[in-house]
Design a protein around this motif. Structure first.
Motif, PDB file in Angstrom:
ATOM      1  N   LYS A 156       0.837  -1.212   0.000  1.00 26.43           N
ATOM      2  CA  LYS A 156       0.000   0.000   0.000  1.00 26.43           C
ATOM      3  C   LYS A 156       0.870   1.259   0.000  1.00 26.43           C
ATOM      4  O   LYS A 156       0.553   2.253  -0.664  1.00 26.43           O
ATOM      5  N   VAL A 157       1.946   1.220   0.754  1.00 26.50           N
ATOM      6  CA  VAL A 157       2.843   2.382   0.826  1.00 26.50           C
ATOM      7  C   VAL A 157       3.436   2.674  -0.560  1.00 26.50           C
ATOM      8  O   VAL A 157       3.509   3.829  -0.987  1.00 26.50           O
ATOM      9  N   LYS A 158       3.839   1.624  -1.267  1.00 23.47           N
ATOM     10  CA  LYS A 158       4.389   1.822  -2.614  1.00 23.47           C
ATOM     11  C   LYS A 158       3.324   2.374  -3.562  1.00 23.47           C
ATOM     12  O   LYS A 158       3.617   3.213  -4.420  1.00 23.47           O
ATOM     13  N   ALA A 159       2.083   1.903  -3.388  1.00 18.95           N
ATOM     14  CA  ALA A 159       0.978   2.434  -4.204  1.00 18.95           C
ATOM     15  C   ALA A 159       0.747   3.912  -3.884  1.00 18.95           C
ATOM     16  O   ALA A 159       0.480   4.715  -4.784  1.00 18.95           O
ATOM     17  N   MET A 160       0.873   4.282  -2.601  1.00 18.09           N
ATOM     18  CA  MET A 160       0.740   5.696  -2.210  1.00 18.09           C
ATOM     19  C   MET A 160       1.813   6.538  -2.886  1.00 18.09           C
ATOM     20  O   MET A 160       1.558   7.644  -3.358  1.00 18.09           O
ATOM     21  N   ALA A 161       3.016   6.007  -2.916  1.00 11.37           N
ATOM     22  CA  ALA A 161       4.127   6.764  -3.514  1.00 11.37           C
ATOM     23  C   ALA A 161       3.893   6.985  -5.006  1.00 11.37           C
ATOM     24  O   ALA A 161       4.345   7.983  -5.574  1.00 11.37           O
ATOM     25  N   GLU A 162       3.166   6.044  -5.663  1.00 10.58           N
ATOM     26  CA  GLU A 162       2.893   6.168  -7.100  1.00 10.58           C
ATOM     27  C   GLU A 162       1.628   6.960  -7.387  1.00 10.58           C
ATOM     28  O   GLU A 162       1.330   7.253  -8.556  1.00 10.58           O
ATOM     29  N   ALA A 163       0.853   7.293  -6.353  1.00 11.37           N
ATOM     30  CA  ALA A 163      -0.439   7.967  -6.552  1.00 11.37           C
ATOM     31  C   ALA A 163      -0.259   9.309  -7.261  1.00 11.37           C
ATOM     32  O   ALA A 163       0.692  10.035  -6.996  1.00 11.37           O
ATOM     33  N   LYS A 164      -1.210   9.621  -8.155  1.00  8.54           N
ATOM     34  CA  LYS A 164      -1.136  10.880  -8.917  1.00  8.54           C
ATOM     35  C   LYS A 164      -1.687  12.060  -8.112  1.00  8.54           C
ATOM     36  O   LYS A 164      -1.294  13.203  -8.329  1.00  8.54           O
ATOM     37  N   THR A 165      -2.658  11.784  -7.246  1.00  6.53           N
ATOM     38  CA  THR A 165      -3.280  12.868  -6.483  1.00  6.53           C
ATOM     39  C   THR A 165      -3.312  12.508  -4.998  1.00  6.53           C
ATOM     40  O   THR A 165      -3.197  11.338  -4.626  1.00  6.53           O
ATOM     41  N   MET A 166      -3.519  13.532  -4.151  1.00  7.58           N
ATOM     42  CA  MET A 166      -3.614  13.309  -2.715  1.00  7.58           C
ATOM     43  C   MET A 166      -4.896  12.536  -2.383  1.00  7.58           C
ATOM     44  O   MET A 166      -4.938  11.772  -1.419  1.00  7.58           O
ATOM     45  N   GLU A 167      -5.953  12.752  -3.183  1.00  9.58           N
ATOM     46  CA  GLU A 167      -7.225  12.041  -2.955  1.00  9.58           C
ATOM     47  C   GLU A 167      -7.071  10.540  -3.242  1.00  9.58           C
ATOM     48  O   GLU A 167      -7.711   9.706  -2.612  1.00  9.58           O
ATOM     49  N   GLU A 168      -6.213  10.208  -4.190  1.00  9.89           N
ATOM     50  CA  GLU A 168      -5.979   8.795  -4.515  1.00  9.89           C
ATOM     51  C   GLU A 168      -5.358   8.070  -3.307  1.00  9.89           C
ATOM     52  O   GLU A 168      -5.645   6.900  -3.050  1.00  9.89           O
ATOM     53  N   ILE A 169      -4.536   8.789  -2.560  1.00  9.86           N
ATOM     54  CA  ILE A 169      -3.927   8.196  -1.352  1.00  9.86           C
ATOM     55  C   ILE A 169      -5.007   7.877  -0.330  1.00  9.86           C
ATOM     56  O   ILE A 169      -4.948   6.853   0.371  1.00  9.86           O
ATOM     57  N   LEU A 170      -6.013   8.753  -0.254  1.00  7.49           N
ATOM     58  CA  LEU A 170      -7.113   8.512   0.689  1.00  7.49           C
ATOM     59  C   LEU A 170      -7.825   7.196   0.359  1.00  7.49           C
ATOM     60  O   LEU A 170      -8.188   6.428   1.253  1.00  7.49           O
ATOM     61  N   VAL A 171      -8.001   6.934  -0.916  1.00  7.00           N
ATOM     62  CA  VAL A 171      -8.648   5.676  -1.342  1.00  7.00           C
ATOM     63  C   VAL A 171      -7.772   4.482  -0.941  1.00  7.00           C
ATOM     64  O   VAL A 171      -8.271   3.460  -0.458  1.00  7.00           O
ATOM     65  N   ILE A 172      -6.470   4.618  -1.100  1.00  5.73           N
ATOM     66  CA  ILE A 172      -5.541   3.517  -0.748  1.00  5.73           C
ATOM     67  C   ILE A 172      -5.583   3.246   0.761  1.00  5.73           C
ATOM     68  O   ILE A 172      -5.504   2.102   1.207  1.00  5.73           O
ATOM     69  N   LEU A 173      -5.734   4.312   1.559  1.00  4.66           N
ATOM     70  CA  LEU A 173      -5.736   4.154   3.023  1.00  4.66           C
ATOM     71  C   LEU A 173      -7.106   3.777   3.578  1.00  4.66           C
ATOM     72  O   LEU A 173      -7.236   3.557   4.788  1.00  4.66           O
ATOM     73  N   GLU A 174      -8.103   3.702   2.712  1.00  4.69           N
ATOM     74  CA  GLU A 174      -9.468   3.394   3.165  1.00  4.69           C
ATOM     75  C   GLU A 174      -9.508   2.055   3.909  1.00  4.69           C
ATOM     76  O   GLU A 174      -8.953   1.057   3.463  1.00  4.69           O
ATOM     77  N   GLY A 175     -10.118   2.068   5.079  1.00  2.00           N
ATOM     78  CA  GLY A 175     -10.248   0.845   5.877  1.00  2.00           C
ATOM     79  C   GLY A 175      -9.074   0.590   6.804  1.00  2.00           C
ATOM     80  O   GLY A 175      -9.102  -0.351   7.600  1.00  2.00           O
ATOM     81  N   THR A 176      -8.046   1.421   6.707  1.00  2.00           N
ATOM     82  CA  THR A 176      -6.908   1.269   7.625  1.00  2.00           C
ATOM     83  C   THR A 176      -7.057   2.268   8.773  1.00  2.00           C
ATOM     84  O   THR A 176      -7.825   3.237   8.673  1.00  2.00           O
ATOM     85  N   PRO A 177      -6.300   2.091   9.855  1.00  2.00           N
ATOM     86  CA  PRO A 177      -6.395   3.049  10.972  1.00  2.00           C
ATOM     87  C   PRO A 177      -5.916   4.449  10.586  1.00  2.00           C
ATOM     88  O   PRO A 177      -6.189   5.415  11.292  1.00  2.00           O
ATOM     89  N   TYR A 178      -5.196   4.550   9.471  1.00  2.00           N
ATOM     90  CA  TYR A 178      -4.590   5.833   9.091  1.00  2.00           C
ATOM     91  C   TYR A 178      -5.505   6.677   8.207  1.00  2.00           C
ATOM     92  O   TYR A 178      -5.177   7.816   7.869  1.00  2.00           O
ATOM     93  N   GLU A 179      -6.661   6.117   7.815  1.00  3.99           N
ATOM     94  CA  GLU A 179      -7.580   6.843   6.927  1.00  3.99           C
ATOM     95  C   GLU A 179      -8.101   8.126   7.576  1.00  3.99           C
ATOM     96  O   GLU A 179      -8.086   9.196   6.964  1.00  3.99           O
ATOM     97  N   GLU A 180      -8.536   8.020   8.827  1.00  2.66           N
ATOM     98  CA  GLU A 180      -9.181   9.162   9.490  1.00  2.66           C
ATOM     99  C   GLU A 180      -8.224  10.352   9.689  1.00  2.66           C
ATOM    100  O   GLU A 180      -8.560  11.487   9.315  1.00  2.66           O
ATOM    101  N   PRO A 181      -6.998  10.130  10.234  1.00  6.50           N
ATOM    102  CA  PRO A 181      -6.105  11.292  10.352  1.00  6.50           C
ATOM    103  C   PRO A 181      -5.709  11.886   8.998  1.00  6.50           C
ATOM    104  O   PRO A 181      -5.547  13.102   8.879  1.00  6.50           O
TER     105      PRO A 181
END
Length: 366
Positions: A156-181
């Motif tokens: 997931k972290v590698k996918a975050m690093a490849e994300a084109k937008t900040m909103e795309e990172i939110l989708v990757i973090l969905e369902g994890t404890p880090y989504e809310e912060p």
């Protein structure tokens, strides 16, 4: 008293004694036996840790290819077999995989009642990676350069690093404890610094909660370990903030709860020097006094001193409780220290630094 009555009292007393002895024996077996095999194995692994003489030999490598070849008779061999281009980045990733392998081994061989703690410890690398990727994205830098090859969430972290937008990172973090912060960060409710603090607050909260749920020796050792780690993080945060001229109100949201040092007096002093003076009366006074002059010029000196202090304390507990969780904790800290030195030596070799100078600088790393 009649003979029958006396006989009954004796039988009852003997029964109570046998039950008590059986209970105590069972407690000893429950406490110590599960650690017999893993701690004997860890003892053998400790004997293979690199010595100062070996680090000096590695400093003489001159090239990264020689550096890798020199590690072929160590536990790093299996992780370095895929290294082909002999760049620092490639070698660092191999060393990080080796560290991940150490954590996974601990999770596998330690008693089930304590192995989850090491899984939680491994998650600290997720926290570091996520914070690094998000900070790099905000700064417009290449996030992939900051990803370390370790942690349960690495894909997931590698996918975050490849994300084109900040909103795309939110989708990757969905369902994890880090989504809310992260969502609060995107909404502007917290700063980037507060976001990173929140990740560490969640991580240390999980570790401390687990430590407090244990019993007897395990609780004593795990609780002290977590509070030492929290103290180290908080002390460095406060001192860096003071060096940057931040106010008490600005620093307070960056503190992680659960440490053993009262930090409030430090928040209200005027500068770094006064903050160090305040720490002199705490249990870290001796650690700081030994490096005080250097710390005022370079706070990373204190970071290394505190890491050495945590390792020394775990070694002390290991001597008091040889069949306990102190042994694997001490080994993990020694392995991380070894990794930092290897990374430093590899980087200095790449930079073409003279071997004698590498020996001096690598000695200061840990």
């Amino acid at each position: 008293m009649e003979a029958g009555a006396v006989s009954g009292i004796l039988n009852t007393t003997l029964a109570v004694v046998f039950v008590w002895v059986g209970y105590k024996t069972a407690r000893i077996v429950w406490k110590y036996t599960p650690y017999s095999y893993p701690n004997a194995r860890i003892k053998a692994m400790e004997a293979k840790l690199l010595t100062e003489q070996r680090f000096n030999e590695l400093a003489e490598s001159r090239t990264l290819q020689n550096f890798v070849v020199s590690l072929e008779d160590t536990d790093y061999k299996d992780y370095l077999t895929d290294v082909s281009t002999y760049t620092v980045e490639e070698i660092e990733r191999a060393l990080e995989r080796a560290l991940a392998g150490t954590y996974e081994l601990m999770i596998k061989i330690l008693p089930k009642r304590v192995s989850p703690f090491f899984r939680f410890m491994l998650e600290e690398w997720d926290v570091r990676n996520i914070a690094s990727v998000v900070k790099a994205k905000f700064a417009g830098e290449v996030a992939g350069d900051y990803v370390m090859d370790i942690g349960p969430m690495l894909p997931k972290v590698k996918a975050m690093a490849e994300a084109k937008t900040m909103e795309e990172i939110l989708v990757i973090l969905e369902g994890t404890p880090y989504e809310e912060p992260y969502q609060r960060l995107l909404l502007g409710e917290i700063s980037l610094q507060e976001f990173e603090t929140e990740l560490y607050r969640m991580h240390y909260g999980k570790l401390l909660s687990y430590a407090l749920s244990r019993k007897e020796d395990e609780r004593v050792i795990l609780e002290e370990f977590v509070r030492l780690k929290i103290d180290k993080t908080n002390i460095l945060t406060v001192l860096r903030a003071k060096a940057a001229g931040m106010t008490a109100e600005e620093i307070r949201p960056l503190i992680i709860p659960g440490g053993s040092v009262k930090l409030d007096p430090l928040l209200h002093v005027d500068d770094l020097s006064m903050a160090l003076a305040e720490l002199d009366s705490t249990k870290y006074g001796k650690v700081i006094r030994d490096v005080r002059e250097e710390v005022e010029r370079d706070l990373s000196v204190l970071e290394r001193a505190l890491e050495r202090h945590i390792l020394e304390r775990m070694n002390e507990l290991n001597r008091f409780y040889p069949l306990s969780v102190a042994a694997p904790l001490s080994y993990i800290l020694q392995r991380e220290r070894e990794l930092r030195k290897l990374r430093a030596i590899a980087k200095l070799i790449e930079d073409g630094v003279h071997p004698e100078r590498i020996k001096e600088l690598a000695g200061d790393v840990a």
